[in-house]
Motif scaffolding. Structure first.
Motif, PDB file in Angstrom:
ATOM      1  N   LYS A  24       0.840  -1.227   0.000  1.00  0.00           N
ATOM      2  CA  LYS A  24       0.000   0.000   0.000  1.00  0.00           C
ATOM      3  C   LYS A  24       0.868   1.268   0.000  1.00  0.00           C
ATOM      4  CE  LYS A  24      -4.149  -2.057   1.916  1.00  0.00           C
ATOM      5  NZ  LYS A  24      -4.367  -2.721   0.647  1.00  0.00           N
ATOM      6  N   VAL A  25       1.807   1.308  -0.910  1.00  0.00           N
ATOM      7  CA  VAL A  25       2.754   2.427  -1.002  1.00  0.00           C
ATOM      8  C   VAL A  25       2.006   3.729  -1.297  1.00  0.00           C
ATOM      9  CG1 VAL A  25       4.689   3.365  -2.339  1.00  0.00           C
ATOM     10  CG2 VAL A  25       4.626   0.925  -1.761  1.00  0.00           C
ATOM     11  N   ASN A  26       2.232   4.706  -0.429  1.00  0.00           N
ATOM     12  CA  ASN A  26       1.621   6.050  -0.555  1.00  0.00           C
ATOM     13  C   ASN A  26       0.105   6.054  -0.427  1.00  0.00           C
ATOM     14  OD1 ASN A  26       4.055   7.377  -0.815  1.00  0.00           O
ATOM     15  ND2 ASN A  26       4.077   7.178  -3.040  1.00  0.00           N
ATOM     16  N   VAL A  27      -0.454   4.984   0.115  1.00  0.00           N
ATOM     17  CA  VAL A  27      -1.898   4.996   0.371  1.00  0.00           C
ATOM     18  C   VAL A  27      -2.135   5.710   1.695  1.00  0.00           C
ATOM     19  CG1 VAL A  27      -3.955   3.591   0.838  1.00  0.00           C
ATOM     20  CG2 VAL A  27      -2.303   2.861  -0.903  1.00  0.00           C
ATOM     21  N   GLY A  28      -3.019   6.691   1.663  1.00  0.00           N
ATOM     22  CA  GLY A  28      -3.318   7.442   2.885  1.00  0.00           C
ATOM     23  C   GLY A  28      -3.774   8.829   2.520  1.00  0.00           C
ATOM     24  N   ASP A  29      -3.786   9.713   3.508  1.00  0.00           N
ATOM     25  CA  ASP A  29      -4.139  11.089   3.187  1.00  0.00           C
ATOM     26  C   ASP A  29      -3.090  12.029   3.780  1.00  0.00           C
ATOM     27  OD1 ASP A  29      -4.705  11.102   5.849  1.00  0.00           O
ATOM     28  OD2 ASP A  29      -6.837  11.509   5.641  1.00  0.00           O
ATOM     29  N   ILE A  30      -3.189  13.287   3.399  1.00  0.00           N
ATOM     30  CA  ILE A  30      -2.293  14.313   3.936  1.00  0.00           C
ATOM     31  C   ILE A  30      -3.212  15.353   4.563  1.00  0.00           C
ATOM     32  CG2 ILE A  30      -0.525  16.036   3.423  1.00  0.00           C
ATOM     33  CD1 ILE A  30       0.159  14.408   0.888  1.00  0.00           C
ATOM     34  N   LYS A  31      -3.188  15.405   5.870  1.00  0.00           N
ATOM     35  CA  LYS A  31      -4.152  16.278   6.591  1.00  0.00           C
ATOM     36  C   LYS A  31      -4.013  17.750   6.154  1.00  0.00           C
ATOM     37  CE  LYS A  31      -5.967  13.196   9.514  1.00  0.00           C
ATOM     38  NZ  LYS A  31      -6.516  12.262   8.537  1.00  0.00           N
ATOM     39  N   ASP A  32      -2.783  18.231   6.059  1.00  0.00           N
ATOM     40  CA  ASP A  32      -2.582  19.649   5.725  1.00  0.00           C
ATOM     41  C   ASP A  32      -2.141  19.798   4.260  1.00  0.00           C
ATOM     42  OD1 ASP A  32      -0.212  18.397   6.139  1.00  0.00           O
ATOM     43  OD2 ASP A  32       0.778  20.101   7.092  1.00  0.00           O
ATOM     44  N   CYS A  33      -2.791  19.025   3.384  1.00  0.00           N
ATOM     45  CA  CYS A  33      -2.414  19.088   1.967  1.00  0.00           C
ATOM     46  C   CYS A  33      -2.796  20.444   1.370  1.00  0.00           C
ATOM     47  CB  CYS A  33      -3.095  17.958   1.198  1.00  0.00           C
ATOM     48  SG  CYS A  33      -4.874  18.110   1.173  1.00  0.00           S
ATOM     49  N   ASP A  34      -2.187  20.775   0.252  1.00  0.00           N
ATOM     50  CA  ASP A  34      -2.514  22.016  -0.457  1.00  0.00           C
ATOM     51  C   ASP A  34      -3.637  21.817  -1.455  1.00  0.00           C
ATOM     52  OD1 ASP A  34      -0.470  23.872   0.608  1.00  0.00           O
ATOM     53  OD2 ASP A  34       0.860  22.302  -0.125  1.00  0.00           O
ATOM     54  N   PHE A  72      -4.635   0.519  -7.458  1.00  0.00           N
ATOM     55  CA  PHE A  72      -3.714   0.734  -6.330  1.00  0.00           C
ATOM     56  C   PHE A  72      -2.260   0.744  -6.796  1.00  0.00           C
ATOM     57  CE2 PHE A  72      -7.408   0.002  -3.732  1.00  0.00           C
ATOM     58  CZ  PHE A  72      -7.173   0.842  -2.651  1.00  0.00           C
ATOM     59  N   ALA A  73      -1.892  -0.204  -7.648  1.00  0.00           N
ATOM     60  CA  ALA A  73      -0.505  -0.235  -8.134  1.00  0.00           C
ATOM     61  C   ALA A  73      -0.204   1.049  -8.912  1.00  0.00           C
ATOM     62  CB  ALA A  73      -0.283  -1.466  -9.016  1.00  0.00           C
ATOM     63  N   SER A  74      -1.167   1.506  -9.720  1.00  0.00           N
ATOM     64  CA  SER A  74      -0.960   2.724 -10.523  1.00  0.00           C
ATOM     65  C   SER A  74      -0.871   3.957  -9.637  1.00  0.00           C
ATOM     66  CB  SER A  74      -2.109   2.902 -11.519  1.00  0.00           C
ATOM     67  OG  SER A  74      -2.147   1.832 -12.426  1.00  0.00           O
ATOM     68  N   GLY A  75      -1.726   4.041  -8.629  1.00  0.00           N
ATOM     69  CA  GLY A  75      -1.684   5.175  -7.709  1.00  0.00           C
ATOM     70  C   GLY A  75      -0.368   5.226  -6.960  1.00  0.00           C
ATOM     71  N   SER A  76       0.107   4.061  -6.514  1.00  0.00           N
ATOM     72  CA  SER A  76       1.392   4.008  -5.803  1.00  0.00           C
ATOM     73  C   SER A  76       2.519   4.462  -6.722  1.00  0.00           C
ATOM     74  CB  SER A  76       1.692   2.575  -5.332  1.00  0.00           C
ATOM     75  OG  SER A  76       0.803   2.193  -4.326  1.00  0.00           O
ATOM     76  N   ALA A  77       2.518   3.945  -7.947  1.00  0.00           N
ATOM     77  CA  ALA A  77       3.588   4.288  -8.883  1.00  0.00           C
ATOM     78  C   ALA A  77       3.573   5.785  -9.190  1.00  0.00           C
ATOM     79  CB  ALA A  77       3.416   3.486 -10.183  1.00  0.00           C
ATOM     80  N   LEU A  78       2.394   6.313  -9.529  1.00  0.00           N
ATOM     81  CA  LEU A  78       2.335   7.714  -9.942  1.00  0.00           C
ATOM     82  C   LEU A  78       2.712   8.652  -8.787  1.00  0.00           C
ATOM     83  CD1 LEU A  78       1.803   9.659 -12.267  1.00  0.00           C
ATOM     84  CD2 LEU A  78      -0.602   9.739 -11.576  1.00  0.00           C
ATOM     85  N   THR A  79       2.225   8.386  -7.593  1.00  0.00           N
ATOM     86  CA  THR A  79       2.554   9.274  -6.470  1.00  0.00           C
ATOM     87  C   THR A  79       4.054   9.208  -6.168  1.00  0.00           C
ATOM     88  OG1 THR A  79       1.762   7.525  -4.979  1.00  0.00           O
ATOM     89  CG2 THR A  79       0.285   9.389  -5.362  1.00  0.00           C
ATOM     90  N   GLU A  80       4.659   8.059  -6.408  1.00  0.00           N
ATOM     91  CA  GLU A  80       6.112   7.956  -6.214  1.00  0.00           C
ATOM     92  C   GLU A  80       6.857   8.713  -7.320  1.00  0.00           C
ATOM     93  OE1 GLU A  80       7.776   4.261  -4.285  1.00  0.00           O
ATOM     94  OE2 GLU A  80       8.511   4.037  -6.330  1.00  0.00           O
ATOM     95  N   MET A  81       6.372   8.574  -8.551  1.00  0.00           N
ATOM     96  CA  MET A  81       7.034   9.207  -9.698  1.00  0.00           C
ATOM     97  C   MET A  81       7.016  10.738  -9.595  1.00  0.00           C
ATOM     98  SD  MET A  81       5.251   6.664 -12.441  1.00  0.00           S
ATOM     99  CE  MET A  81       5.568   7.475 -13.974  1.00  0.00           C
ATOM    100  N   TYR A 101       6.868   1.916 -15.519  1.00  0.00           N
ATOM    101  CA  TYR A 101       7.433   2.025 -14.167  1.00  0.00           C
ATOM    102  C   TYR A 101       7.118   0.767 -13.349  1.00  0.00           C
ATOM    103  CZ  TYR A 101       8.654   4.494  -9.810  1.00  0.00           C
ATOM    104  OH  TYR A 101       9.221   4.891  -8.625  1.00  0.00           O
ATOM    105  N   LEU A 102       5.904   0.249 -13.558  1.00  0.00           N
ATOM    106  CA  LEU A 102       5.496  -0.934 -12.795  1.00  0.00           C
ATOM    107  C   LEU A 102       6.104  -2.219 -13.350  1.00  0.00           C
ATOM    108  CD1 LEU A 102       1.726  -0.136 -12.181  1.00  0.00           C
ATOM    109  CD2 LEU A 102       3.543  -0.274 -10.459  1.00  0.00           C
ATOM    110  N   GLY A 103       6.637  -2.158 -14.561  1.00  0.00           N
ATOM    111  CA  GLY A 103       7.192  -3.364 -15.170  1.00  0.00           C
ATOM    112  C   GLY A 103       6.127  -4.030 -15.998  1.00  0.00           C
ATOM    113  N   GLU A 104       5.091  -4.526 -15.336  1.00  0.00           N
ATOM    114  CA  GLU A 104       4.040  -5.192 -16.088  1.00  0.00           C
ATOM    115  C   GLU A 104       2.764  -5.256 -15.266  1.00  0.00           C
ATOM    116  OE1 GLU A 104       5.171  -9.113 -17.256  1.00  0.00           O
ATOM    117  OE2 GLU A 104       3.498  -9.299 -18.658  1.00  0.00           O
TER     118      GLU A 104
END
Ligand code: FES
Length: 133
Positions: A24-34, A72-81, A101-104
């Motif tokens: 669940k890489v980068n799954v979550g929220d940011i309380k004080d996001c912009d 989920f895999a796409s969201g993790s990849a994109l937020t990391e990228m 980025y995900l390989g496959e």
């Protein structure tokens, strides 16, 4: 969990994509996001992206999704990228960049990567004060 991993492997997900999904890489929220924005794609799945932005640079990105392993895999990849990138650089990524980025991931799951790309576009538009549906 092992059964799910085996199923994903058989379906054509790379080890990297499966790891993002399981961890669940980068799954979550940011309380004080912009900025944050939720978008529902044509398949009915929804993604919400949260960004923290300083001087036009993304310095934190998280997401939540009601969706499939591909979402989920796409969201993790994109937020990391996009982490550490300017808004303009982040907007240049497309679904093929995510797939590479995900390989496959299964080819028919390309719309899950498109869901991540569209949600990011809308989240950045929201930050820029552009009205949208
Ligand atoms: Fe809808 Fe994957 S099936 S995002």
């Amino acid at each position: 969990m092992n059964e799910i991993v085996e199923l994903l492997k058989k379906s054509g997900y790379s080890d990297k994509a499966i790891k993002y999904y399981v961890d669940k890489v980068n799954v979550g929220d940011i309380k004080d996001c912009d900025t944050r924005f939720a978008y529902t794609g044509p398949c009915g799945d929804t993604m919400k992206i949260f960004l923290r932005i300083k001087d036009d640079l993304i310095n934190d990105a998280k997401f939540q999704a009601i969706g499939c392993a591909g979402a989920f895999a796409s969201g993790s990849a994109l937020t990391e990228m996009i982490n550490g990138k300017s808004l303009e650089q982040a907007l240049k990524y497309n679904e093929m960049d995510i797939m590479n980025y995900l390989g496959e991931i299964p080819e028919q799951k390309i719309h899950c990567a498109i869901l991540a790309v569209r949600t990011l576009e809308k989240t950045i538009k929201q930050y820029r004060g552009i009205q949208q549906t």
